[in-house]
Design a protein around this motif. Structure first.
Motif, mmCIF file in Angstrom:
data_model
loop_
_atom_site.group_PDB
_atom_site.id
_atom_site.type_symbol
_atom_site.label_atom_id
_atom_site.label_comp_id
_atom_site.label_asym_id
_atom_site.label_seq_id
_atom_site.Cartn_x
_atom_site.Cartn_y
_atom_site.Cartn_z
ATOM 1 N N GLY A 71 0.923 -1.358 -0.060
ATOM 2 C CA GLY A 71 0.078 0.010 0.049
ATOM 3 C C GLY A 71 0.948 1.178 0.016
ATOM 4 N N PRO A 72 0.259 2.133 0.023
ATOM 5 C CA PRO A 72 0.852 3.575 -0.303
ATOM 6 C C PRO A 72 1.914 3.993 1.103
ATOM 7 C CG PRO A 72 -1.549 3.975 -0.144
ATOM 8 C CD PRO A 72 -1.212 2.621 0.156
ATOM 9 N N GLN A 73 1.700 3.418 2.467
ATOM 10 C CA GLN A 73 2.524 3.558 3.248
ATOM 11 C C GLN A 73 3.624 2.192 3.460
ATOM 12 O OE1 GLN A 73 -0.300 5.488 4.033
ATOM 13 N NE2 GLN A 73 1.459 6.998 3.547
ATOM 14 N N GLY A 74 3.694 1.415 2.271
ATOM 15 C CA GLY A 74 4.358 0.213 2.490
ATOM 16 C C GLY A 74 5.861 0.346 2.844
ATOM 17 N N ALA A 75 6.262 1.440 2.434
ATOM 18 C CA ALA A 75 7.791 1.438 3.077
ATOM 19 C C ALA A 75 8.046 1.432 4.535
ATOM 20 C CB ALA A 75 8.337 2.790 2.437
ATOM 21 N N ASP A 76 6.770 2.006 5.236
ATOM 22 C CA ASP A 76 6.771 1.959 6.751
ATOM 23 C C ASP A 76 6.779 0.653 7.306
ATOM 24 O OD1 ASP A 76 7.012 4.752 6.665
ATOM 25 O OD2 ASP A 76 4.798 5.030 6.999
ATOM 26 N N TYR A 77 6.282 -0.296 6.522
ATOM 27 C CA TYR A 77 5.936 -1.689 6.891
ATOM 28 C C TYR A 77 6.803 -2.927 6.346
ATOM 29 C CZ TYR A 77 1.494 0.668 8.492
ATOM 30 O OH TYR A 77 0.816 1.745 9.183
ATOM 31 N N ASP A 96 -1.969 -13.479 0.427
ATOM 32 C CA ASP A 96 -2.676 -13.866 1.470
ATOM 33 C C ASP A 96 -2.085 -13.249 2.727
ATOM 34 O OD1 ASP A 96 -4.696 -15.089 -0.031
ATOM 35 O OD2 ASP A 96 -3.908 -16.998 0.386
ATOM 36 N N LEU A 97 -0.854 -13.359 2.787
ATOM 37 C CA LEU A 97 -0.034 -12.961 3.761
ATOM 38 C C LEU A 97 -0.122 -11.521 4.081
ATOM 39 C CD1 LEU A 97 3.223 -15.218 3.787
ATOM 40 C CD2 LEU A 97 1.588 -15.314 5.433
ATOM 41 N N VAL A 98 -0.174 -10.712 3.104
ATOM 42 C CA VAL A 98 -0.269 -9.252 3.027
ATOM 43 C C VAL A 98 -1.594 -8.693 3.697
ATOM 44 C CG1 VAL A 98 -0.815 -7.235 1.734
ATOM 45 C CG2 VAL A 98 1.224 -8.603 1.083
ATOM 46 N N ASP A 99 -2.668 -9.509 3.463
ATOM 47 C CA ASP A 99 -3.742 -9.464 4.149
ATOM 48 C C ASP A 99 -3.762 -9.745 5.551
ATOM 49 O OD1 ASP A 99 -5.339 -8.620 1.761
ATOM 50 O OD2 ASP A 99 -5.845 -10.659 1.298
ATOM 51 N N ALA A 100 -3.374 -10.911 5.672
ATOM 52 C CA ALA A 100 -3.084 -11.594 7.384
ATOM 53 C C ALA A 100 -2.277 -10.541 7.956
ATOM 54 C CB ALA A 100 -2.464 -12.806 7.304
ATOM 55 N N PHE A 101 -1.217 -9.927 7.453
ATOM 56 C CA PHE A 101 -0.484 -9.085 7.995
ATOM 57 C C PHE A 101 -1.011 -7.746 8.718
ATOM 58 C CE2 PHE A 101 2.623 -5.308 8.037
ATOM 59 C CZ PHE A 101 3.648 -5.665 8.863
ATOM 60 N N PHE A 102 -2.090 -7.246 7.781
ATOM 61 C CA PHE A 102 -2.668 -6.171 8.226
ATOM 62 C C PHE A 102 -3.952 -6.489 9.114
ATOM 63 C CE2 PHE A 102 -0.157 -4.208 4.633
ATOM 64 C CZ PHE A 102 0.486 -3.308 5.558
ATOM 65 N N GLU A 103 -4.367 -7.475 9.233
ATOM 66 C CA GLU A 103 -5.448 -7.971 10.061
ATOM 67 C C GLU A 103 -4.947 -8.519 11.422
ATOM 68 O OE1 GLU A 103 -7.428 -11.185 7.865
ATOM 69 O OE2 GLU A 103 -8.022 -9.726 6.523
ATOM 70 N N ARG A 104 -3.653 -8.474 11.627
ATOM 71 C CA ARG A 104 -3.255 -8.771 13.153
ATOM 72 C C ARG A 104 -3.679 -7.835 13.890
ATOM 73 N NH1 ARG A 104 3.098 -8.384 13.172
ATOM 74 N NH2 ARG A 104 2.487 -6.573 11.883
ATOM 75 N N GLU A 138 9.825 -4.004 6.216
ATOM 76 C CA GLU A 138 10.866 -4.697 6.761
ATOM 77 C C GLU A 138 10.033 -5.619 7.799
ATOM 78 O OE1 GLU A 138 14.273 -4.522 6.827
ATOM 79 O OE2 GLU A 138 14.493 -2.927 5.495
ATOM 80 N N GLU A 139 9.146 -5.232 8.474
ATOM 81 C CA GLU A 139 8.436 -5.969 9.552
ATOM 82 C C GLU A 139 7.613 -7.211 8.745
ATOM 83 O OE1 GLU A 139 4.813 -5.464 12.874
ATOM 84 O OE2 GLU A 139 5.693 -3.639 11.957
ATOM 85 N N PHE A 140 7.149 -6.843 7.603
ATOM 86 C CA PHE A 140 6.127 -7.878 6.728
ATOM 87 C C PHE A 140 7.178 -8.992 6.373
ATOM 88 C CE2 PHE A 140 5.349 -9.404 2.660
ATOM 89 C CZ PHE A 140 4.010 -10.354 3.273
ATOM 90 N N CYS A 141 8.465 -8.400 5.791
ATOM 91 C CA CYS A 141 9.339 -9.652 5.619
ATOM 92 C C CYS A 141 9.764 -10.641 6.712
ATOM 93 C CB CYS A 141 10.751 -8.945 5.152
ATOM 94 S SG CYS A 141 10.622 -8.069 3.613
ATOM 95 N N VAL A 142 9.828 -9.956 7.868
ATOM 96 C CA VAL A 142 10.052 -10.926 8.877
ATOM 97 C C VAL A 142 8.782 -11.960 9.253
ATOM 98 C CG1 VAL A 142 10.471 -11.279 11.548
ATOM 99 C CG2 VAL A 142 11.692 -9.354 10.139
ATOM 100 N N PHE A 143 7.694 -11.323 9.203
ATOM 101 C CA PHE A 143 6.378 -12.061 9.348
ATOM 102 C C PHE A 143 6.232 -13.024 8.351
ATOM 103 C CE2 PHE A 143 1.858 -12.134 7.900
ATOM 104 C CZ PHE A 143 1.305 -12.620 8.978
ATOM 105 N N ALA A 144 6.391 -12.574 6.887
ATOM 106 C CA ALA A 144 6.381 -13.502 6.039
ATOM 107 C C ALA A 144 7.092 -14.645 5.900
ATOM 108 C CB ALA A 144 6.381 -12.707 4.524
#
Length: 110
Positions: free
Chosen positions: A23-29, A102-110, A31-37
């Motif tokens: 998303g538009p603020q993806g740069a903010d997330y 699916d992981l992008v969706d799950a990441f933001f639903e946490r 690094e954290e998403f990579c660990v999650f994925a």
């Protein structure tokens, strides 16, 4: 029972995530998403694969890359390796894309 390879013989699947995928603020997330994925994907075919999920800040680097012992493999050679474990590379790549969406969706639903 599947034969488990030693870590150094496993095929490294390196996937680079573009911040814009989050998303538009993806740069903010990103690094954290990579660990999650990576945590979510690490058990997929863990008998013969290992995973690295990184941000893709450099657009000259490929989104998906395969390596063994720090040597980059061509897609054809990666396909041969995977085929020896009964994994079809086309199906693998398609499944990976779907899993990441699916992981992008799950990441933001946490």
């Amino acid at each position: 029972m599947e034969t488990r390879l030693p870590l150094y013989k496993k095929l490294l699947v390196m996937y680079r995530i573009e911040p814009g995928c989050l998303g538009p603020q993806g740069a903010d997330y990103v690094e954290e998403f990579c660990v999650f994925a990576k945590k979510k994907l690490k058990d997929n075919h863990s008998h013969c694969l290992r995973w690295t999920i990184k941000p893709r800040y450099d657009k000259t680097l490929p989104e998906l890359e395969f390596q063994i012992k720090n040597v980059v493999l061509s897609r054809d050679n990666a396909a041969k390796f995977m085929d020896s474990f009964g994994i079809d590379i086309d199906a693998f790549e398609e499944e990976l894309e779907e899993s990441l969406a699916d992981l992008v969706d799950a990441f933001f639903e946490r």
